[in-house]
Design a protein around this motif. Sequence first.
Motif, short mmCIF file in Angstrom:
data_model
loop_
_atom_site.label_atom_id
_atom_site.label_comp_id
_atom_site.label_asym_id
_atom_site.label_seq_id
_atom_site.Cartn_x
_atom_site.Cartn_y
_atom_site.Cartn_z
N UNK A 54 0.82 -1.22 0.00
CA UNK A 54 0.00 0.00 0.00
C UNK A 54 0.85 1.27 0.00
N UNK A 55 2.03 1.19 0.61
CA UNK A 55 2.94 2.35 0.59
C UNK A 55 3.33 2.69 -0.85
N UNK A 56 3.66 1.65 -1.63
CA UNK A 56 4.07 1.93 -3.02
C UNK A 56 2.90 2.50 -3.81
N UNK A 57 1.68 2.04 -3.51
CA UNK A 57 0.48 2.58 -4.18
C UNK A 57 0.30 4.06 -3.82
N UNK A 58 0.51 4.39 -2.55
CA UNK A 58 0.43 5.78 -2.07
C UNK A 58 1.42 6.66 -2.85
#
Length: 450
Positions: free
Chosen positions: A115-119
């Motif tokens: 989810x961090x990379x998506x953010x």
Amino acid sequence: MGHAQTQNRWSSQVGFILATTGAAVGLGNIWKFAYMAGNNGGSAFVLIYLICVVCVGIPLMMGEMTLGRLGRSDAITSLEYLAKQYRTHPAWRYLGWLGAITLLFVLSFYSVVAGWSLFYVVKSSTNQLTQLSAPQVQMLWHQLLNSPVTLLTYHAIFMLMTVAVVARGVQKGLEKAARMMMPALFAILIILVCYAASTPGFSQGVHFLFHFDLSKITPSIAISALGHAFFTLAVGAGCILVYGAYLPDHARIGRTVMVITVLDVSVAILSGLAIFPLVFTYHLSPTSGPGLMFETLPIAFSQMGGGRWFGSLFFILLLFAAWTSSISLVEPWVALLVERFGFKRPTACWLIGSVAWVLGLATVLSFNQWANFKPFLNRGLFDLITDTTTNFMLPLGGLGFAWFVAHHIPHSALKQALSFKRSVYFKLWYFGIRYTVPIGILFILVEALL
């Protein structure tokens, strides 16, 4: 003596190679490889890592895949059937349960990190990273970790993305996704490496990764590299076993594993070549640990020409790597629920996705609301979950698979399943699965306990 064999098959060997490479290529190849190489002296780590992939990773991956081909079902049913077939103890099926529980916990924190990379894909593509100062980039990262709502939202979106693919089935879901994402992943990597080659820090980055200085090799670096070689091929939890169960009869396991390993290692090396030249060009620290991807690199993207596009490409690369891996974390559970308990595939997918999402709350809250909750050895929940799964549960699973293959399956069955063209290859592999793999895994376990 027979059992219900899975009807699922990969449509072709290429589809299988791409899907299994997708399972192996994950955040570990890019996020973890980069910061571990950075913290462990660069080239010394890379050299040992490559040796360990050959001596431990490859034999174990072949062994686990062979169990899948012989069992042709989910991990638990396959082990149960093979234990009965070769007259050994039925308790071996619990090795399959260990793998399944491991996968569920790995998926729970993996989805949060993905989810961090998506953010950052969103932030980079909407031009919110451009012209930020180093303190502003670091503040953005800390704001993300301190916001449970933001973390939960991206965790939920990523889990939905994963479940949506697996629900479509083996050929239409897993294989189709891998056929699209893996070539895209390599294309993005090559673009980023070409850009890195034009920066002033490129030669320094190459030197850092490939100038092998044997005097820098220490026992702790060797163990770190061994551990990473083990994790980078997705072995030890039954995922490769299930993928092997879907393998067409004519496909050769040895050759297939070699291709997967070369592709997997290539991603790690190319990501190093894309990352470290930028780190050196912008005078950043290669030893900044897990924050390298999210605190350090965005500083470079904010300062360079075309940083919006290169930053977006980089975080899309991270996202694709995470996505193909998370699919492989869900599939063994879906195979188990469908084949052993009669679930419909979509129901099984949503159930596993929901359970993993709820378990992921512990990871989300460990960065903010529960940051001071350190129930064991002064470690937060995120550290406890990641350390327990990667330092103990996965190696124990790998040790179990290696032992079962080497000590309970007859040579004749192994030779037929592996179908090596030359007997010397079988002897080399068998030596590896019987001796080098268990010794290597025991080193990982001992190091984790000390």
